[in-house]
Design a protein around this motif. Structure first.
Motif, PDB file in Angstrom:
ATOM      1  N   VAL A  63       0.876  -1.174   0.000  1.00  0.00           N
ATOM      2  CA  VAL A  63       0.000   0.000   0.000  1.00  0.00           C
ATOM      3  C   VAL A  63       0.911   1.222   0.000  1.00  0.00           C
ATOM      4  N   PRO A  64       0.672   2.198  -0.910  1.00  0.00           N
ATOM      5  CA  PRO A  64       1.524   3.391  -0.910  1.00  0.00           C
ATOM      6  C   PRO A  64       1.340   4.188   0.378  1.00  0.00           C
ATOM      7  N   GLY A  65       2.464   4.582   0.990  1.00  0.00           N
ATOM      8  CA  GLY A  65       2.441   5.367   2.220  1.00  0.00           C
ATOM      9  C   GLY A  65       2.999   6.758   1.990  1.00  0.00           C
ATOM     10  N   ALA A  66       3.465   7.382   3.057  1.00  0.00           N
ATOM     11  CA  ALA A  66       4.016   8.738   2.987  1.00  0.00           C
ATOM     12  C   ALA A  66       5.229   8.777   2.072  1.00  0.00           C
ATOM     13  N   GLY A  67       5.329   9.817   1.276  1.00  0.00           N
ATOM     14  CA  GLY A  67       6.478   9.995   0.394  1.00  0.00           C
ATOM     15  C   GLY A  67       6.434   9.132  -0.852  1.00  0.00           C
ATOM     16  N   THR A  68       5.238   8.606  -1.180  1.00  0.00           N
ATOM     17  CA  THR A  68       5.100   7.747  -2.363  1.00  0.00           C
ATOM     18  C   THR A  68       3.861   8.131  -3.152  1.00  0.00           C
ATOM     19  N   PHE A  69       3.748   7.589  -4.372  1.00  0.00           N
ATOM     20  CA  PHE A  69       2.531   7.697  -5.167  1.00  0.00           C
ATOM     21  C   PHE A  69       2.476   6.482  -6.072  1.00  0.00           C
ATOM     22  N   ALA A  70       1.285   6.144  -6.550  1.00  0.00           N
ATOM     23  CA  ALA A  70       1.107   4.958  -7.399  1.00  0.00           C
ATOM     24  C   ALA A  70       0.551   5.366  -8.751  1.00  0.00           C
ATOM     25  N   ASP A  73      -4.654  -4.456   6.454  1.00  0.00           N
ATOM     26  CA  ASP A  73      -5.363  -5.431   5.619  1.00  0.00           C
ATOM     27  C   ASP A  73      -4.457  -6.557   5.116  1.00  0.00           C
ATOM     28  N   GLY A  74      -3.304  -6.739   5.730  1.00  0.00           N
ATOM     29  CA  GLY A  74      -2.398  -7.807   5.304  1.00  0.00           C
ATOM     30  C   GLY A  74      -1.355  -7.350   4.303  1.00  0.00           C
ATOM     31  N   LYS A  75      -1.610  -6.272   3.600  1.00  0.00           N
ATOM     32  CA  LYS A  75      -0.611  -5.718   2.675  1.00  0.00           C
ATOM     33  C   LYS A  75       0.343  -4.837   3.461  1.00  0.00           C
TER      34      LYS A  75
END
Length: 185
Positions: A35-42, A62-64
């Motif tokens: 899952v993309p978190g802080a400092g990222t983008f998808a 959620d397991g990811k």
């Protein structure tokens, strides 16, 4: 040899793991596993870094796993109007004293910032008769207050209050001087 140059620090250098920095735009994972978190983008199932830093993966709800880029940088201290600063006089002329701002409040700066104490900002009275070379000398430590952010070159400072002015100086003979009155060291 390295041993003679670095001495006891060799073991620390050899034992420390290499630090890998991620750059903006660098691919760091996919959305199937993370899952993309802080400092990222998808974009289209691919996760990219948006800042410079180190990659950190933590368990998600959620397991990811959550993938993020950690950018640990100490906050930059910038003087604001009315802040009290401690500075060192670097140069003087008949119109102003140039200073390096060393501290803002009680916080030491990583690098000195340039400041200017103009002739009219030295004291509150008789400002036309202020002689900068009689008030400051290079090397003096001065407590001042920020008047304004000044121009592109320096902050404008004032010492025109009772609690402000030279707080530490050296005599011409090299002895430490301290204030004994509002006009004598």
């Amino acid at each position: 040899s390295t041993q003679s140059t670095w001495g006891p620090f060799n073991r620390i250098i050899e034992m420390s793991a290499p630090v890998h920095f991620i750059c903006p735009g660098q691919e760091i994972g996919d959305t199937k596993e993370h899952v993309p978190g802080a400092g990222t983008f998808a974009i289209r199932d691919v996760i990219f870094a948006s800042v410079v830093g180190q990659k950190r993966i933590t368990p998600g709800p959620d397991g990811k796993a959550i993938v993020e880029i950690v950018h640990e940088k100490p906050p930059t201290i910038v003087p604001q109007q009315a802040d009290f600063v401690t500075c060192r006089v670097t140069k003087i002329n008949s119109r102003f004293a140039g200073v390096d701002i060393l501290c803002v409040g009680n916080k030491l700066l990583n690098e000195p910032l340039p400041g200017t104490i103009r002739q009219r900002d030295v004291r509150q009275f008789d400002i036309d008769n202020v002689e900068i070379p009689k008030c400051f000398r290079p090397g003096d430590i001065v407590k001042a207050q920020v008047l304004s952010l000044g121009d592109a070159r320096s902050y404008y400072l004032t010492t025109a209050k009772n609690e402000l002015g030279v707080i530490l100086a050296q005599s011409q003979a090299g002895h430490t001087m301290v204030p004994v009155s509002w006009q004598q060291m």
